[in-house]
Design a protein around this motif. Sequence first.
Motif, PDB file in Angstrom:
ATOM      1  N   ILE A  31       1.098   4.110  -2.919  1.00  0.00           N
ATOM      2  CA  ILE A  31       0.866   5.531  -2.645  1.00  0.00           C
ATOM      3  C   ILE A  31       2.038   6.370  -3.163  1.00  0.00           C
ATOM      4  CG2 ILE A  31       0.645   7.252  -0.809  1.00  0.00           C
ATOM      5  CD1 ILE A  31      -0.880   5.166   0.814  1.00  0.00           C
ATOM      6  N   THR A  64       0.828  -1.205   0.000  1.00  0.00           N
ATOM      7  CA  THR A  64       0.000   0.000   0.000  1.00  0.00           C
ATOM      8  C   THR A  64       0.865   1.259   0.000  1.00  0.00           C
ATOM      9  OG1 THR A  64      -1.736  -1.180   1.206  1.00  0.00           O
ATOM     10  CG2 THR A  64      -1.839   1.224   1.190  1.00  0.00           C
ATOM     11  N   THR A  65       1.906   1.262   0.847  1.00  0.00           N
ATOM     12  CA  THR A  65       2.811   2.411   0.889  1.00  0.00           C
ATOM     13  C   THR A  65       3.514   2.595  -0.444  1.00  0.00           C
ATOM     14  OG1 THR A  65       3.174   2.008   3.248  1.00  0.00           O
ATOM     15  CG2 THR A  65       4.750   3.436   2.106  1.00  0.00           C
TER      16      THR A  65
END
Length: 276
Positions: free
Chosen positions: A28, A24-25
């Motif tokens: 992003i 997820t990081t």
Amino acid sequence: MTISSATGIIHIDPDRRPIKTSNTTWRIRLTLVILAFLLIWQAAVAWFKLIPSNFLPAPTEVSVAFGELVVNPNFWSALAFSLGNMAVGLAMAIGVGVFVGIALGLSPALRITVAPFLWLLYSTPKVALAPIFILALGLGSASKIGLVFLLAVFPVLLNTMEGTLTVSPSLVNAARVYGASRFSVGWKIIAPATLPFSLVGIQRAVALGFTGEILGEFLGGAGGIGHMLEYAAYKFLMDEALAIVFVMVIVSNLSLGLISIVRRKLAPWDTDQKGM
């Protein structure tokens, strides 16, 4: 906490943990980088006029061209033409690559006699062979399928051969001692060991096969998204040309993502990146 070793005492902090970046990081950060790139692009072309829009249209112009492209029936027929040729060429490359790769891996005599010629052909620039394929097979689908096969077969073949060579002879001998047939040895020992390597080769073959299809459409033919891109560039419709390039990026990444999912389903035990 302290640990004694031959070189002295090592102090270890039990509270320290390896820092891992989650998916997820990473997504992003990637999204932010892409947005920043598009913002700089838009500013340089549309706001500050640093680059003429005739040569490099702004992202807003490319997005408008992309919207017009996806509602054009000719675009979908061209995309179907390209994907159809790619699918046929890849199917042929996977079948031949896996069969020949296993044969070379199992036969030292074939590796000595055939493998050097395969490596020679693999190292040959494929662009130099493309005109020969077009002259021999014509401007239709046959030449495009041939180019897809030419670029895609070697990663599958060579990775499958390497995978076969990793099979321990002691496992094969033990299976034969216990009465296993050749089919059982191949299916239960050789195939599981070779599969991760073959899937890596197939993943690379998808990318190279798509390149071969676009190359064939560029050099000769009247169909496919490669021909649409060539026509748009010839007419200097740079917004449409960049929209088509964006479509190619989407198709390539979706194909690679699909193969990655297949790899996780068919070879869940393999966590390493193998192959060449």
